[in-house]
Design a protein around this motif. Structure first.
Motif, PDB file in Angstrom:
ATOM      1  N   ALA A 211       0.834  -1.201   0.000  1.00 38.56           N
ATOM      2  CA  ALA A 211       0.000   0.000   0.000  1.00 38.56           C
ATOM      3  C   ALA A 211       0.867   1.249   0.000  1.00 38.56           C
ATOM      4  CB  ALA A 211      -0.925   0.017   1.221  1.00 38.56           C
ATOM      5  N   ILE A 212       0.442   2.220  -0.822  1.00 35.06           N
ATOM      6  CA  ILE A 212       1.063   3.548  -0.764  1.00 35.06           C
ATOM      7  C   ILE A 212       0.071   4.432  -0.035  1.00 35.06           C
ATOM      8  CG2 ILE A 212       1.789   5.543  -2.113  1.00 35.06           C
ATOM      9  CD1 ILE A 212       2.444   3.530  -4.384  1.00 35.06           C
ATOM     10  N   ARG A 213       0.474   5.017   1.079  1.00 32.92           N
ATOM     11  CA  ARG A 213      -0.435   5.874   1.853  1.00 32.92           C
ATOM     12  C   ARG A 213       0.155   7.275   1.956  1.00 32.92           C
ATOM     13  NH1 ARG A 213      -1.200   3.116   7.366  1.00 32.92           N
ATOM     14  NH2 ARG A 213      -3.290   4.036   7.438  1.00 32.92           N
ATOM     15  N   THR A 214      -0.687   8.267   1.677  1.00 32.62           N
ATOM     16  CA  THR A 214      -0.214   9.657   1.800  1.00 32.62           C
ATOM     17  C   THR A 214      -1.199  10.433   2.663  1.00 32.62           C
ATOM     18  OG1 THR A 214      -1.412  10.287  -0.196  1.00 32.62           O
ATOM     19  CG2 THR A 214       0.887   9.685  -0.478  1.00 32.62           C
ATOM     20  N   TYR A 222      -5.532  11.224   8.753  1.00 34.57           N
ATOM     21  CA  TYR A 222      -5.927  10.048   7.976  1.00 34.57           C
ATOM     22  C   TYR A 222      -5.184  10.045   6.650  1.00 34.57           C
ATOM     23  CZ  TYR A 222      -9.441   9.262  11.486  1.00 34.57           C
ATOM     24  OH  TYR A 222     -10.047   9.018  12.666  1.00 34.57           O
ATOM     25  N   ALA A 223      -5.215   8.886   5.998  1.00 33.54           N
ATOM     26  CA  ALA A 223      -4.411   8.745   4.784  1.00 33.54           C
ATOM     27  C   ALA A 223      -5.265   8.492   3.548  1.00 33.54           C
ATOM     28  CB  ALA A 223      -3.421   7.606   4.947  1.00 33.54           C
ATOM     29  N   LEU A 224      -4.753   8.941   2.421  1.00 35.52           N
ATOM     30  CA  LEU A 224      -5.284   8.518   1.128  1.00 35.52           C
ATOM     31  C   LEU A 224      -4.462   7.302   0.701  1.00 35.52           C
ATOM     32  CD1 LEU A 224      -5.419  11.997  -0.627  1.00 35.52           C
ATOM     33  CD2 LEU A 224      -7.345  10.716   0.332  1.00 35.52           C
ATOM     34  N   ILE A 225      -5.033   6.502  -0.171  1.00 33.83           N
ATOM     35  CA  ILE A 225      -4.274   5.344  -0.641  1.00 33.83           C
ATOM     36  C   ILE A 225      -4.228   5.385  -2.167  1.00 33.83           C
ATOM     37  CG2 ILE A 225      -4.080   2.823  -0.552  1.00 33.83           C
ATOM     38  CD1 ILE A 225      -5.628   2.900   2.043  1.00 33.83           C
ATOM     39  N   LEU A 240      -8.604   2.952   5.086  1.00 34.29           N
ATOM     40  CA  LEU A 240      -8.822   4.393   4.908  1.00 34.29           C
ATOM     41  C   LEU A 240      -9.286   5.026   6.222  1.00 34.29           C
ATOM     42  CD1 LEU A 240     -10.513   4.573   1.387  1.00 34.29           C
ATOM     43  CD2 LEU A 240      -8.387   5.696   2.076  1.00 34.29           C
ATOM     44  N   ARG A 241      -9.979   4.217   7.051  1.00 32.68           N
ATOM     45  CA  ARG A 241     -10.496   4.759   8.303  1.00 32.68           C
ATOM     46  C   ARG A 241      -9.499   4.647   9.451  1.00 32.68           C
ATOM     47  NH1 ARG A 241     -14.744   1.544   8.635  1.00 32.68           N
ATOM     48  NH2 ARG A 241     -15.347   1.416   6.464  1.00 32.68           N
ATOM     49  N   MET A 242      -8.365   4.013   9.140  1.00 25.72           N
ATOM     50  CA  MET A 242      -7.347   3.852  10.185  1.00 25.72           C
ATOM     51  C   MET A 242      -6.561   5.147  10.363  1.00 25.72           C
ATOM     52  SD  MET A 242      -5.227   0.344  10.030  1.00 25.72           S
ATOM     53  CE  MET A 242      -3.624   0.811  10.639  1.00 25.72           C
ATOM     54  N   PRO A 243      -6.293   5.556  11.633  1.00 23.09           N
ATOM     55  CA  PRO A 243      -5.503   6.786  11.832  1.00 23.09           C
ATOM     56  C   PRO A 243      -4.110   6.618  11.224  1.00 23.09           C
ATOM     57  CG  PRO A 243      -6.287   5.898  13.927  1.00 23.09           C
ATOM     58  CD  PRO A 243      -6.633   4.891  12.897  1.00 23.09           C
ATOM     59  N   PHE A 244      -3.565   7.731  10.707  1.00 26.79           N
ATOM     60  CA  PHE A 244      -2.308   7.663   9.984  1.00 26.79           C
ATOM     61  C   PHE A 244      -1.162   8.279  10.795  1.00 26.79           C
ATOM     62  CE2 PHE A 244       0.246   9.122   6.140  1.00 26.79           C
ATOM     63  CZ  PHE A 244       0.741   7.853   5.889  1.00 26.79           C
ATOM     64  N   SER A 245      -1.553   8.994  11.838  1.00 24.96           N
ATOM     65  CA  SER A 245      -0.518   9.774  12.527  1.00 24.96           C
ATOM     66  C   SER A 245       0.428   8.911  13.364  1.00 24.96           C
ATOM     67  CB  SER A 245      -1.178  10.837  13.399  1.00 24.96           C
ATOM     68  OG  SER A 245      -2.340  10.315  13.988  1.00 24.96           O
ATOM     69  N   GLU A 290       7.124  14.262  -1.033  1.00 19.28           N
ATOM     70  CA  GLU A 290       6.703  15.032  -2.203  1.00 19.28           C
ATOM     71  C   GLU A 290       7.376  16.388  -2.096  1.00 19.28           C
ATOM     72  OE1 GLU A 290       2.450  15.174  -3.831  1.00 19.28           O
ATOM     73  OE2 GLU A 290       2.751  17.158  -2.981  1.00 19.28           O
ATOM     74  N   SER A 291       8.052  16.786  -3.141  1.00 17.29           N
ATOM     75  CA  SER A 291       8.815  18.041  -3.154  1.00 17.29           C
ATOM     76  C   SER A 291       9.624  18.211  -1.873  1.00 17.29           C
ATOM     77  CB  SER A 291       7.875  19.247  -3.332  1.00 17.29           C
ATOM     78  OG  SER A 291       7.081  19.067  -4.462  1.00 17.29           O
ATOM     79  N   GLY A 292      10.239  17.110  -1.443  1.00 15.87           N
ATOM     80  CA  GLY A 292      11.159  17.203  -0.316  1.00 15.87           C
ATOM     81  C   GLY A 292      10.556  16.904   1.052  1.00 15.87           C
ATOM     82  N   LEU A 293       9.241  17.050   1.209  1.00 17.11           N
ATOM     83  CA  LEU A 293       8.630  16.822   2.520  1.00 17.11           C
ATOM     84  C   LEU A 293       8.122  15.393   2.624  1.00 17.11           C
ATOM     85  CD1 LEU A 293       6.485  20.054   2.830  1.00 17.11           C
ATOM     86  CD2 LEU A 293       8.633  19.500   4.017  1.00 17.11           C
ATOM     87  N   VAL A 294       8.317  14.793   3.814  1.00 15.95           N
ATOM     88  CA  VAL A 294       7.799  13.440   4.021  1.00 15.95           C
ATOM     89  C   VAL A 294       6.289  13.529   4.136  1.00 15.95           C
ATOM     90  CG1 VAL A 294       7.811  11.419   5.500  1.00 15.95           C
ATOM     91  CG2 VAL A 294       9.899  12.757   5.196  1.00 15.95           C
ATOM     92  N   ILE A 295       5.579  12.847   3.246  1.00 21.65           N
ATOM     93  CA  ILE A 295       4.119  12.984   3.261  1.00 21.65           C
ATOM     94  C   ILE A 295       3.404  11.641   3.342  1.00 21.65           C
ATOM     95  CG2 ILE A 295       4.029  15.174   1.997  1.00 21.65           C
ATOM     96  CD1 ILE A 295       3.034  12.718  -0.200  1.00 21.65           C
ATOM     97  N   GLY A 296       4.148  10.534   3.357  1.00 21.63           N
ATOM     98  CA  GLY A 296       3.438   9.265   3.396  1.00 21.63           C
ATOM     99  C   GLY A 296       4.398   8.096   3.494  1.00 21.63           C
ATOM    100  N   THR A 297       3.858   6.908   3.248  1.00 19.60           N
ATOM    101  CA  THR A 297       4.665   5.702   3.389  1.00 19.60           C
ATOM    102  C   THR A 297       4.372   4.690   2.292  1.00 19.60           C
ATOM    103  OG1 THR A 297       2.971   4.724   4.788  1.00 19.60           O
ATOM    104  CG2 THR A 297       4.794   5.843   5.911  1.00 19.60           C
ATOM    105  N   LEU A 298       5.367   3.868   2.056  1.00 17.46           N
ATOM    106  CA  LEU A 298       5.173   2.679   1.221  1.00 17.46           C
ATOM    107  C   LEU A 298       5.283   1.486   2.167  1.00 17.46           C
ATOM    108  CD1 LEU A 298       5.012   1.198  -1.549  1.00 17.46           C
ATOM    109  CD2 LEU A 298       7.517   1.306  -1.594  1.00 17.46           C
TER     110      LEU A 298
END
Lengths: 786, 259
Positions: A211-214, A222-225, A240-245, A290-298
């Motif tokens: 999963a790629i989550r951003t 929360y995350a988009l996938i 999608l309903r799982m907290p991402f923080s 994205e553009s240098g900032l950490v915004i998600g996970t693989l």
């Protein structure tokens, strides 16, 4: 999205740089040359002065230091964060350090002179370059090892085999990477690129769940996938309903590194218990940017018991995560470029390309359902140029922004407002009831524009003009509609209308006629059909012809002599007035020189010529005048340029410059139609003027209206006191002439003396001036003072 | 200062080589020798030796700063286009259309340059491509076109994914660049008066200016030097490295001001 030249296709800058880097580095035959190439390419890619590879506290390779002077201690003290190393000789510099390989601790360090920080895209590129170098180095090391091993004993055979298989795996990683980079550079849809990365990740790690989550910008925490593999719709929903923080993802993001967790099920890693339910035993999570900032996970999840993710797995995951980052950054950069391409920077309204696209969509809808209609309002601001000229462009831009806001506030949500350029705006009305409704909508916009606009400490009172065109049937393209609305706008402007004017087909016919006129003007110019006519200027005291005003006439092969009123406007607008004026000026100067050589009475004959607004703005005016005078051999002192007040006031700065230039040549300047414009005393001192020409409208009523008599008297006195010559034009009767002479006016011109004549006719007048002219005779009879 | 043979080898590599020895602290300046546009062979002098296929380098030591200015003076025509496909020095497509077609169209090129390779090159000498770099704009001389695959060949690499401009020049723009290059060079000197200027001026700029214009250019440089002596070369490629690791230029005027 509509396609737009310059945006369709083509890889982004970073992708291209990376592809070039991979191409060069992967061809290297040994580690040392791969490193040397990488250092140089990394520095060149971001225009940096310094690049170095440091491993285990030692500088392996560097560029930018004088030979043999790479400062080991300095480089190694840079640590793993940004900053630390400066470019020798530079006052300020910025540096960046990226890891080459998770396992061996090698780092790529790049430093650049100047205060500009490395951008997110540059940092991403360097990180990807470093990783790619790491892979190549491992591969090369493996090849070397394999070569050695092959020569050793059979005891080593098993290990040998293992190495070969690892080698193959790395080869596969490079294959996936080049496949993904190709997709990115071919500008495939982001979703497809991310899907391919998910497949690659699963294949390389031998797992099924990816999963790629951003972070969801609209729903923090929360995350988009945007990409996933092996996850069912139900599971996806739960995810999608799982907290991402918090959790593993939070850890990977906060620490910006790969995190691995076995025996999933603990509270922190699996707060909902979902992972356990799915039978997941082990997770490996890498950060994406994205553009240098950490915004998600693989994230890769394994259901296998005892699955251990090792260094090689981590490295592969990181490589894939870097490519997710690359794809996201690339997509974002492109989206920003596209936004730039379809929206107006200043007002945020649609630009012409987007407006046309919307219009075409609407037209397509109309073709399917003829009951649907669409209208286009075309509007611009009156005298906007003056605002820019007097207040400056920054204020002008502010005004345009306010206008954009007001237009938007006036229309409905379904309608589209656009700025087509300069102060031109357009609105597309979806399905207006009828043309009256569209006109009413346009009038509402004009009304809104009349509200004062606050700029700085000022309140600006603006007006706009608008034209409206309604689509009828399927006959018109979007471009046609815009053009029709534009035609109606021009009519509204020409008529000085305060309300909008709807387009009628007659306008199109008018334009066609104009176009015909334009082309026959050009033809006329080629065939030298524009000729100078001459109207004499009479000295009131002597009754002698002291000068001639050259006037253009179009001697048309079919229509005969065409009066200036019938073509000058078009010539002016199309700029043809410049070559026409030049040819008439050349002819007239030649003629006057010729007369002054042949006819004694014309030895000092002066030539007056008119300068229109377009001519006055022509940057080559002075050069042209000077070269014609030099070529013909007429002294500049014999030429008077007549310019109207309106032209003078319109373009004050450039006019002053031109008039001063003409004066410097030795020519003189007359104000034409004096009294009709501002007639401000201020500009009489501001501009280098020699002659005032009293407008014909005053002259013609001098005998009937006391007011005009007084006005002319004032002008004559004014001229005398400023030592300017006064000339009265449009004299039609002897009585008018007499009164002007009584008032002390210097020179007269008009039908009473002579209408404009062809050269041969005027020459006859010049030849009889030895005898007193009619004027002098009559004046003597009337016993006017000499 | 590097004086090299522009007809042999990759000059950008030459500059990088020099950079790898000298390092970031040392600015590099110079140019490639010419042979009156015969393009056959050029010569470099070193002591009593006359060399070919070589580079002669001189180190200049000075307590005062060395001022270097490099400007090209070409002006963009119309909107930029995206380089959608390129490899090294070859540009295949611009805005997804064949590069040559876009070039001909945007610059309004007329016959015979539309179909004759020699005429095309003659036209292209004064119509280079501009590309954007972080440190500003760089010029790429368009050397030739492939009339079959409709690609363009440039003298240095044109990166895919970047923006490119079509450019042109006239006396005015070339002379403005002269002023700017002198001003840049002087700026680095701070308040110190220059002792002299050395100029490396592209032979292509001379083509635009003509004999008359060249005199004007020299007059301008002399007036900027404030009476200090001016010497220089017409070159087949210019060298000026003050930032980054690349410093080979095309169609450029490089001024070295010494104080």
């Amino acid at each position: 999205m509509p396609s737009h030249e310059g945006l369709a296709g083509g890889g982004g800058w970073a992708t291209q740089q990376l592809a070039e880097f991979n191409g060069v580095v992967s061809r290297a035959l040994d580690g040392a040359s791969a490193i040397a190439q990488a250092v140089e390419l990394a520095a060149a890619a971001v225009d940096a002065e310094i690049a170095a590879i440091v491993r285990g506290g030692e500088v392996i390779s560097s560029v930018g230091f004088a030979e043999g002077r790479a400062p080991d201690s300095l480089l190694t003290s840079a640590g793993s964060s940004r900053g630390g190393v400066s470019v020798p000789g530079a006052l300020t510099s910025r540096s960046i350090v990226v890891a080459i390989d998770e396992s061996d601790g090698g780092q790529l360090l790049v430093a650049r002179a100047g205060a500009d920080d490395f951008t997110g895209e540059e940092a991403l590129l360097l990180r990807a370059m470093a990783r790619s170098l790491g892979l190549t180095l491992r591969l090369l090391a493996m090849v070397a090892t394999e070569r050695k091993l092959r020569q050793r004993s059979e005891r080593q055979a098993k290990r040998n085999k293992h190495l070969v298989s690892e080698l193959r795996e790395r080869q596969r990683l490079l294959e996936w990477i080049s496949r993904i980079e190709r997709l990115i550079s071919l500008r495939q849809p982001l979703q497809e690129v991310l899907q391919t990365i998910c497949k690659g990740t699963a294949d390389l790690l031998g797992e099924e769940l990816v999963a790629i989550r951003t972070s969801d910008p609209l729903n923090p925490g929360y995350a988009l996938i945007p990409g996933h593999l092996g996850i069912s719709p139900v599971q996806l929903n739960a995810l999608l309903r799982m907290p991402f923080s918090g959790g593993l993802s939070g850890e990977a993001m906060a620490e910006d590194r790969v995190v691995i967790r076995g025996r999933v099920g603990g509270q922190s890693a699996d707060p909902t218990g979902m992972l356990g339910d799915l039978g997941i035993t082990t997770l490996i999570v890498g950060p994406i940017r994205e553009s240098g900032l950490v915004i998600g996970t693989l994230t890769v999840a394994s259901r296998r018991r005892g699955r251990h993710f090792g260094t090689v797995d981590q490295e592969k995951l990181m490589a894939m995560a870097e490519h997710v980052s690359l794809a996201l950054t690339d997509a974002r950069t492109m989206a920003e470029l596209e936004h730039k391409a379809f929206y107006d920077d200043l007002t945020g309204l649609a630009n012409r390309a987007l407006f046309l696209d919307r219009l075409e969509h609407s037209r397509a809808r109309q073709r399917r359902d003829p009951a649907v209609s669409v209208a286009v309002i075309f509007l611009d601001l009156n005298r906007f140029k003056d605002i820019n000229d007097s207040l400056g462009h920054a204020e002008g831009d502010l005004v345009l922004t306010v206008v954009g806001e007001r237009v938007t506030a006036t229309i409905r949500n379904v309608d589209t407002a656009a700025r087509l350029g300069g102060d031109e705006f357009a609105v597309m009305l979806e399905d207006p009831a009828d043309s009256l409704a569209a006109v009413a909508a346009a009038n509402r916009i004009l009304e809104a524009l009349r509200e004062p606009i606050h700029v700085g400490a000022r309140d600006l009172h603006l007006t706009g003009s608008a034209g409206v065109a309604l689509s009828s049937g399927a006959a018109h393209s979007g471009e046609d509609l815009i053009r029709n609305a534009d035609l109606a706008l021009h009519r509204a402007k020409a008529e000085g209308s305060r309300s909008s004017i709807p387009y009628v087909p007659q306008m199109h016919a008018d334009v066609l006629r104009r176009l015909e006129l334009e082309s026959s003007l050009s033809r006329g110019l080629e065939n030298e059909e524009f000729r100078a006519f001459y109207q004499p200027l009479i000295d009131f005291r002597t009754g002698l012809i002291v000068g001639v005003e050259a006037l253009v006439r179009w001697v048309h092969p079919v229509h005969g002599v065409v009066q200036p009123a019938d073509f000058l406007d078009v010539a002016e607008e199309t700029g043809l007035i410049i070559p026409i004026g030049e040819s008439v000026f050349r002819e007239a100067t030649r003629q006057v020189r010729d007369w002054s050589e042949r006819i004694e009475a014309a030895a000092r004959l002066e030539l007056s010529v008119n300068l229109s607004g377009t001519q006055a703005q022509n940057p080559r005016l002075l050069d042209n005048v000077a070269s014609v005078l030099a070529e013909v051999g007429l002294p500049a002192g014999r030429v008077v340029f007549e310019i109207t007040e309106t032209v003078l006031m319109h373009d004050r700065l450039s006019a002053t410059e031109k008039l001063e230039g003409l004066k410097a040549l030795g020519a003189r300047i007359a104000i034409d139609d004096f009294g009709t414009g501002y007639s401000s005393l201020a500009y009489l001192s501001q501009f280098p003027i020699d002659v005032l020409k009293i407008d014909r409208s005053f002259v013609q009523s001098i005998t009937d209206r006391q007011q005009d008599f007084d006005l002319i008297k004032a002008i004559v006195i004014l001229a005398a006191s400023l030592r300017l010559k006064s000339v009265a034009e449009g004299i039609e009767t002897m009585q008018q002439g007499q009164m002007l002479a009584d008032l002390g006016c210097d020179v007269g011109q008009g039908f009473y003396f002579s209408r404009p004549l062809a050269a041969t006719e005027l020459e006859k007048l010049l030849r009889v001036t030895h005898a007193p002219t009619e004027w002098v005779t009559k004046r003597d009879v009337l016993q006017l003072p000499a | 200062m590097l004086l090299s043979d522009g007809l042999s080898g990759d000059q950008q590599q030459l500059v990088r080589g020099a950079y790898s020895v000298a390092g970031a602290e040392v600015p590099l300046v110079g140019g490639c020798a010419g042979d009156d546009l015969k393009m056959r062979r050029t010569h470099q002098f070193h002591g009593r030796q006359v060399l070919e296929d070589s580079v002669v380098a001189a180190a200049i030591a000075s307590n005062a700063p060395l001022g270097i200015g490099a400007r090209h003076g070409w002006i963009p025509v119309g909107d930029p286009v995206l380089v959608t496909s390129s490899a090294g020095n070859r540009v295949f497509t611009l805005a997804d259309r064949p590069a040559l077609d876009v070039y001909l169209e945007r610059l309004g090129v007329e016959e015979p340059a539309r179909s004759s390779p020699a005429e095309f090159t003659r036209f292209a000498i004064t119509h280079p491509l501009g590309i954007r770099r972080r440190t500003g704009e760089e010029v790429r001389f368009v050397g030739e076109a492939n009339f079959v695959d409709r690609s363009l060949g440039c003298i240095a690499n044109v990166p895919q994914g970047g923006l490119a401009w079509f450019m042109t020049g006239d006396d005015d723009s070339v002379l403005l660049a002269t002023d700017a290059a002198c001003a840049d060079a002087l700026r680095s000197l701070g308040d110190l008066p220059p002792l002299g200027f050395i100029a490396f001026d592209c032979i292509g700029r001379r083509g635009v200016l003509g004999d008359q214009g060249v005199r004007k250019e020299i007059d301008r440089i002399s007036s900027r030097s404030g009476g200090a002596p001016v010497a220089g070369f017409y070159t087949y490629g210019e060298i000026a490295r003050t930032a980054g690791i690349s410093g080979f230029h095309n169609q450029t005027l490089v001024i070295l001001a010494i104080a």
